[in-house]
Write a protein that holds these residues in place. Structure first.
Motif, PDB file in Angstrom:
ATOM      1  N   HIS A   1       0.831  -1.188   0.000  1.00 23.14           N
ATOM      2  CA  HIS A   1       0.000   0.000   0.000  1.00 23.14           C
ATOM      3  C   HIS A   1       0.872   1.247   0.000  1.00 23.14           C
ATOM      4  O   HIS A   1       2.076   1.175   0.225  1.00 23.14           O
ATOM      5  N   ALA A   2       0.227   2.373  -0.271  1.00 25.01           N
ATOM      6  CA  ALA A   2       0.901   3.669  -0.262  1.00 25.01           C
ATOM      7  C   ALA A   2      -0.003   4.673   0.441  1.00 25.01           C
ATOM      8  O   ALA A   2      -1.219   4.675   0.238  1.00 25.01           O
ATOM      9  N   TYR A   3       0.586   5.506   1.279  1.00 21.67           N
ATOM     10  CA  TYR A   3      -0.139   6.581   1.949  1.00 21.67           C
ATOM     11  C   TYR A   3      -0.138   7.807   1.033  1.00 21.67           C
ATOM     12  O   TYR A   3       0.921   8.274   0.643  1.00 21.67           O
ATOM     13  N   LEU A   4      -1.318   8.285   0.688  1.00 21.74           N
ATOM     14  CA  LEU A   4      -1.450   9.388  -0.258  1.00 21.74           C
ATOM     15  C   LEU A   4      -1.954  10.668   0.419  1.00 21.74           C
ATOM     16  O   LEU A   4      -2.492  11.546  -0.237  1.00 21.74           O
ATOM     17  N   ASP A   5      -1.782  10.776   1.722  1.00 21.21           N
ATOM     18  CA  ASP A   5      -2.360  11.882   2.470  1.00 21.21           C
ATOM     19  C   ASP A   5      -1.999  13.246   1.884  1.00 21.21           C
ATOM     20  O   ASP A   5      -0.828  13.554   1.700  1.00 21.21           O
ATOM     21  N   PRO A   6      -3.028  14.037   1.586  1.00 19.80           N
ATOM     22  CA  PRO A   6      -2.797  15.375   1.057  1.00 19.80           C
ATOM     23  C   PRO A   6      -2.570  16.384   2.175  1.00 19.80           C
ATOM     24  O   PRO A   6      -2.890  16.123   3.327  1.00 19.80           O
ATOM     25  N   ALA A   7      -2.035  17.525   1.801  1.00 18.04           N
ATOM     26  CA  ALA A   7      -1.896  18.631   2.759  1.00 18.04           C
ATOM     27  C   ALA A   7      -2.504  19.862   2.104  1.00 18.04           C
ATOM     28  O   ALA A   7      -2.143  20.178   0.974  1.00 18.04           O
ATOM     29  N   PRO A   8      -3.427  20.531   2.736  1.00 26.08           N
ATOM     30  CA  PRO A   8      -4.046  20.152   3.998  1.00 26.08           C
ATOM     31  C   PRO A   8      -5.117  19.081   3.801  1.00 26.08           C
ATOM     32  O   PRO A   8      -5.675  18.940   2.718  1.00 26.08           O
ATOM     33  N   ASN A   9      -5.359  18.349   4.859  1.00 25.16           N
ATOM     34  CA  ASN A   9      -6.395  17.329   4.850  1.00 25.16           C
ATOM     35  C   ASN A   9      -7.480  17.777   5.828  1.00 25.16           C
ATOM     36  O   ASN A   9      -7.356  17.611   7.021  1.00 25.16           O
ATOM     37  N   LEU A  10      -8.535  18.352   5.278  1.00 27.18           N
ATOM     38  CA  LEU A  10      -9.639  18.862   6.095  1.00 27.18           C
ATOM     39  C   LEU A  10     -10.763  17.848   6.211  1.00 27.18           C
ATOM     40  O   LEU A  10     -11.795  18.138   6.793  1.00 27.18           O
ATOM     41  N   ALA A  11     -10.568  16.649   5.646  1.00 26.47           N
ATOM     42  CA  ALA A  11     -11.624  15.647   5.585  1.00 26.47           C
ATOM     43  C   ALA A  11     -11.638  14.712   6.788  1.00 26.47           C
ATOM     44  O   ALA A  11     -12.593  13.969   6.981  1.00 26.47           O
ATOM     45  N   GLY A  12     -10.578  14.697   7.581  1.00 28.11           N
ATOM     46  CA  GLY A  12     -10.539  13.833   8.753  1.00 28.11           C
ATOM     47  C   GLY A  12     -10.377  12.358   8.445  1.00 28.11           C
ATOM     48  O   GLY A  12     -10.826  11.512   9.209  1.00 28.11           O
ATOM     49  N   VAL A  13      -9.752  12.047   7.323  1.00 28.58           N
ATOM     50  CA  VAL A  13      -9.501  10.653   6.944  1.00 28.58           C
ATOM     51  C   VAL A  13      -8.066  10.506   6.460  1.00 28.58           C
ATOM     52  O   VAL A  13      -7.483  11.447   5.951  1.00 28.58           O
ATOM     53  N   GLN A  14      -7.518   9.302   6.632  1.00 27.50           N
ATOM     54  CA  GLN A  14      -6.259   8.962   5.970  1.00 27.50           C
ATOM     55  C   GLN A  14      -6.593   8.623   4.532  1.00 27.50           C
ATOM     56  O   GLN A  14      -7.721   8.217   4.235  1.00 27.50           O
ATOM     57  N   VAL A  15      -5.632   8.732   3.626  1.00 25.84           N
ATOM     58  CA  VAL A  15      -5.845   8.341   2.231  1.00 25.84           C
ATOM     59  C   VAL A  15      -4.806   7.278   1.899  1.00 25.84           C
ATOM     60  O   VAL A  15      -3.603   7.519   1.989  1.00 25.84           O
ATOM     61  N   ILE A  16      -5.302   6.089   1.535  1.00 31.32           N
ATOM     62  CA  ILE A  16      -4.419   4.954   1.262  1.00 31.32           C
ATOM     63  C   ILE A  16      -4.837   4.283  -0.035  1.00 31.32           C
ATOM     64  O   ILE A  16      -6.020   4.080  -0.294  1.00 31.32           O
ATOM     65  N   ALA A  17      -3.854   3.905  -0.844  1.00 34.83           N
ATOM     66  CA  ALA A  17      -4.061   3.053  -2.013  1.00 34.83           C
ATOM     67  C   ALA A  17      -3.498   1.685  -1.650  1.00 34.83           C
ATOM     68  O   ALA A  17      -2.370   1.585  -1.166  1.00 34.83           O
ATOM     69  N   SER A  18      -4.283   0.642  -1.864  1.00 40.62           N
ATOM     70  CA  SER A  18      -3.888  -0.705  -1.446  1.00 40.62           C
ATOM     71  C   SER A  18      -3.998  -1.679  -2.609  1.00 40.62           C
ATOM     72  O   SER A  18      -5.020  -1.749  -3.287  1.00 40.62           O
TER      73      SER A  18
END
Length: 131
Positions: free
Chosen positions: A102-119
């Motif tokens: 998997h890869a962590y795709l977390d954006p900045a800023p993240n105002l959505a309150g979720v992690q973003v992951i591609a698996s």
């Protein structure tokens, strides 16, 4: 995207809420190409994307700035040119893996309150998402 390649997206209820992309190498290579070309993506309009029920995601491209926002289950991800290059590189790398990863795709800023992951190959979409 290859006809049999499906990209599954939705919010998974892990230790913390996660915006999760599930796919195979072809689907992640396709997504990387779209992001690299900075083509706006409305996942609701794509035939080879399976979305979680009552979920929507649009990726829009901006010259600068950006971030991930949400209103209930509707997400908008604004991606800058530099972030597009980073995301495309991460997705191309993930697409080339031959083992589950998997890869962590977390954006900045993240105002959505979720992690973003591609698996790739780690989860069964039918057990993670309600479609």
């Amino acid at each position: 995207m290859h006809v049999t390649s499906m990209l599954h997206i939705g919010v998974a209820d892990f230790a913390e809420p996660t915006l999760l992309f599930l796919g195979d190498g072809d689907s992640f290579a396709w997504l990387a190409d779209q992001i690299e070309a900075e083509r706006g993506i409305d996942f609701a309009s794509l035939a080879n994307v399976v979305r979680q029920r009552n979920f929507s995601l649009r990726i829009l491209f901006m010259e600068r700035g950006g971030g991930l926002s949400r209103r209930e289950a509707a997400f908008v991800w604004e991606v800058s040119a530099s972030e597009a290059r980073r995301l495309a590189a991460q997705l191309h790398s993930l697409a080339e893996n031959r083992s589950p990863s998997h890869a962590y795709l977390d954006p900045a800023p993240n105002l959505a309150g979720v992690q973003v992951i591609a698996s790739l190959g780690e989860y069964d979409p039918g057990k993670i998402f309600q479609v």
